[in-house]
Design a protein around this motif. Sequence first.
Motif, PDB file in Angstrom:
ATOM      1  N   ALA A  33       0.835  -1.209   0.000  1.00 52.40           N
ATOM      2  CA  ALA A  33       0.000   0.000   0.000  1.00 52.40           C
ATOM      3  C   ALA A  33       0.866   1.254   0.000  1.00 52.40           C
ATOM      4  N   VAL A  34       1.931   1.256   0.789  1.00 50.29           N
ATOM      5  CA  VAL A  34       2.833   2.409   0.855  1.00 50.29           C
ATOM      6  C   VAL A  34       3.495   2.633  -0.503  1.00 50.29           C
ATOM      7  N   VAL A  35       3.960   1.552  -1.115  1.00 53.98           N
ATOM      8  CA  VAL A  35       4.614   1.663  -2.421  1.00 53.98           C
ATOM      9  C   VAL A  35       3.613   2.163  -3.466  1.00 53.98           C
ATOM     10  N   ASP A  36       2.401   1.646  -3.456  1.00 52.77           N
ATOM     11  CA  ASP A  36       1.378   2.095  -4.410  1.00 52.77           C
ATOM     12  C   ASP A  36       1.074   3.585  -4.244  1.00 52.77           C
ATOM     13  N   GLN A  37       0.992   4.043  -3.002  1.00 53.32           N
ATOM     14  CA  GLN A  37       0.733   5.469  -2.768  1.00 53.32           C
ATOM     15  C   GLN A  37       1.889   6.319  -3.287  1.00 53.32           C
ATOM     16  N   ALA A  38       3.111   5.877  -3.048  1.00 50.65           N
ATOM     17  CA  ALA A  38       4.283   6.628  -3.527  1.00 50.65           C
ATOM     18  C   ALA A  38       4.315   6.651  -5.051  1.00 50.65           C
ATOM     19  N   ILE A  39       3.963   5.547  -5.686  1.00 46.72           N
ATOM     20  CA  ILE A  39       3.903   5.527  -7.151  1.00 46.72           C
ATOM     21  C   ILE A  39       2.872   6.548  -7.619  1.00 46.72           C
ATOM     22  N   GLY A  40       1.745   6.617  -6.941  1.00 53.54           N
ATOM     23  CA  GLY A  40       0.722   7.597  -7.296  1.00 53.54           C
ATOM     24  C   GLY A  40       1.238   9.015  -7.203  1.00 53.54           C
ATOM     25  N   ARG A  47       4.039  13.479 -14.010  1.00 58.21           N
ATOM     26  CA  ARG A  47       3.207  13.296 -15.201  1.00 58.21           C
ATOM     27  C   ARG A  47       3.724  12.126 -16.047  1.00 58.21           C
ATOM     28  N   VAL A  48       3.903  11.006 -15.350  1.00 58.16           N
ATOM     29  CA  VAL A  48       4.370   9.787 -15.997  1.00 58.16           C
ATOM     30  C   VAL A  48       3.305   8.709 -15.837  1.00 58.16           C
ATOM     31  N   THR A  49       3.469   7.626 -16.570  1.00 55.88           N
ATOM     32  CA  THR A  49       2.562   6.489 -16.446  1.00 55.88           C
ATOM     33  C   THR A  49       2.838   5.755 -15.141  1.00 55.88           C
ATOM     34  N   PRO A  50       1.900   4.941 -14.685  1.00 61.11           N
ATOM     35  CA  PRO A  50       2.170   4.141 -13.487  1.00 61.11           C
ATOM     36  C   PRO A  50       3.393   3.227 -13.646  1.00 61.11           C
ATOM     37  N   ASP A  51       3.593   2.671 -14.837  1.00 67.91           N
ATOM     38  CA  ASP A  51       4.786   1.840 -15.053  1.00 67.91           C
ATOM     39  C   ASP A  51       6.057   2.666 -14.902  1.00 67.91           C
ATOM     40  N   ALA A  52       6.047   3.892 -15.430  1.00 71.04           N
ATOM     41  CA  ALA A  52       7.210   4.761 -15.290  1.00 71.04           C
ATOM     42  C   ALA A  52       7.377   5.179 -13.830  1.00 71.04           C
ATOM     43  N   GLY A  53       6.274   5.395 -13.125  1.00 71.81           N
ATOM     44  CA  GLY A  53       6.352   5.722 -11.701  1.00 71.81           C
ATOM     45  C   GLY A  53       7.020   4.617 -10.907  1.00 71.81           C
ATOM     46  N   TRP A  54       6.682   3.379 -11.234  1.00 67.15           N
ATOM     47  CA  TRP A  54       7.308   2.218 -10.592  1.00 67.15           C
ATOM     48  C   TRP A  54       8.801   2.193 -10.920  1.00 67.15           C
ATOM     49  N   ALA A  55       9.145   2.441 -12.177  1.00 69.44           N
ATOM     50  CA  ALA A  55      10.557   2.440 -12.588  1.00 69.44           C
ATOM     51  C   ALA A  55      11.333   3.540 -11.861  1.00 69.44           C
ATOM     52  N   VAL A  56      10.735   4.711 -11.718  1.00 66.58           N
ATOM     53  CA  VAL A  56      11.376   5.818 -11.012  1.00 66.58           C
ATOM     54  C   VAL A  56      11.655   5.411  -9.565  1.00 66.58           C
ATOM     55  N   LEU A  57      10.661   4.841  -8.912  1.00 69.19           N
ATOM     56  CA  LEU A  57      10.819   4.418  -7.526  1.00 69.19           C
ATOM     57  C   LEU A  57      11.945   3.392  -7.397  1.00 69.19           C
ATOM     58  N   LYS A  58      11.975   2.419  -8.306  1.00 65.57           N
ATOM     59  CA  LYS A  58      13.032   1.401  -8.270  1.00 65.57           C
ATOM     60  C   LYS A  58      14.411   2.017  -8.478  1.00 65.57           C
ATOM     61  N   GLU A  59      14.506   2.943  -9.429  1.00 59.36           N
ATOM     62  CA  GLU A  59      15.802   3.563  -9.707  1.00 59.36           C
ATOM     63  C   GLU A  59      16.300   4.370  -8.512  1.00 59.36           C
ATOM     64  N   VAL A  60      15.400   5.118  -7.887  1.00 62.48           N
ATOM     65  CA  VAL A  60      15.805   5.894  -6.710  1.00 62.48           C
ATOM     66  C   VAL A  60      16.313   4.944  -5.632  1.00 62.48           C
ATOM     67  N   SER A  61      15.607   3.850  -5.440  1.00 62.80           N
ATOM     68  CA  SER A  61      16.017   2.855  -4.450  1.00 62.80           C
ATOM     69  C   SER A  61      17.396   2.283  -4.782  1.00 62.80           C
ATOM     70  N   GLN A  62      17.583   1.901  -6.022  1.00 63.42           N
ATOM     71  CA  GLN A  62      18.852   1.290  -6.434  1.00 63.42           C
ATOM     72  C   GLN A  62      20.016   2.278  -6.370  1.00 63.42           C
ATOM     73  N   HIS A  63      19.791   3.511  -6.822  1.00 57.94           N
ATOM     74  CA  HIS A  63      20.879   4.489  -6.882  1.00 57.94           C
ATOM     75  C   HIS A  63      21.243   5.074  -5.523  1.00 57.94           C
ATOM     76  N   THR A  64      20.329   4.983  -4.562  1.00 54.68           N
ATOM     77  CA  THR A  64      20.618   5.482  -3.222  1.00 54.68           C
ATOM     78  C   THR A  64      20.928   4.358  -2.240  1.00 54.68           C
ATOM     79  N   ASN A  65      20.774   3.120  -2.698  1.00 52.62           N
ATOM     80  CA  ASN A  65      20.995   1.943  -1.854  1.00 52.62           C
ATOM     81  C   ASN A  65      20.093   1.970  -0.610  1.00 52.62           C
ATOM     82  N   ILE A  66      18.843   2.393  -0.817  1.00 52.22           N
ATOM     83  CA  ILE A  66      17.837   2.420   0.239  1.00 52.22           C
ATOM     84  C   ILE A  66      16.697   1.517  -0.212  1.00 52.22           C
ATOM     85  N   LYS A  67      16.207   0.694   0.702  1.00 51.61           N
ATOM     86  CA  LYS A  67      15.121  -0.221   0.352  1.00 51.61           C
ATOM     87  C   LYS A  67      13.954   0.543  -0.258  1.00 51.61           C
TER      88      LYS A  67
END
Length: 109
Positions: A33-40, A47-67
């Motif tokens: 639920a938290v991840v879905d809200q952040a994607i929203g 102004r990106v698609t939900p798939d792009a929102g998910w990709a953005v979240l993953k990239e931030v996580s990977q590039h900052t080494n934060i879960k």
Amino acid sequence: MTRGPHEPADETDRISELQEEVQQLKEAVTSHAVVDQAIGMVVAMGRVTPDAGWAVLKEVSQHTNIKLRNVADLILIWGRDGAMPPEIRAELEAALDRHSPTQIPGAPE
């Protein structure tokens, strides 16, 4: 009848295993639920698609080494009070730049 290698020794062990599994499932639902809200938020803000929102979240996580769940929490906190660690903000902006459309849909050319 012999027990298999993964069968609990008695009913108490089985109950403990089931309680642990229920707790893990509750945590997964909350995390989802938290991840879905952040994607929203990312979708609306960038102004990106939900798939792009998910990709953005993953990239931030990977590039900052934060879960990913923790990045999502930080984005939700930012939405509530405007505070975000500078390194997360910088990576979020960079990821949005990579995934955002070059122009806002419907804007004059």
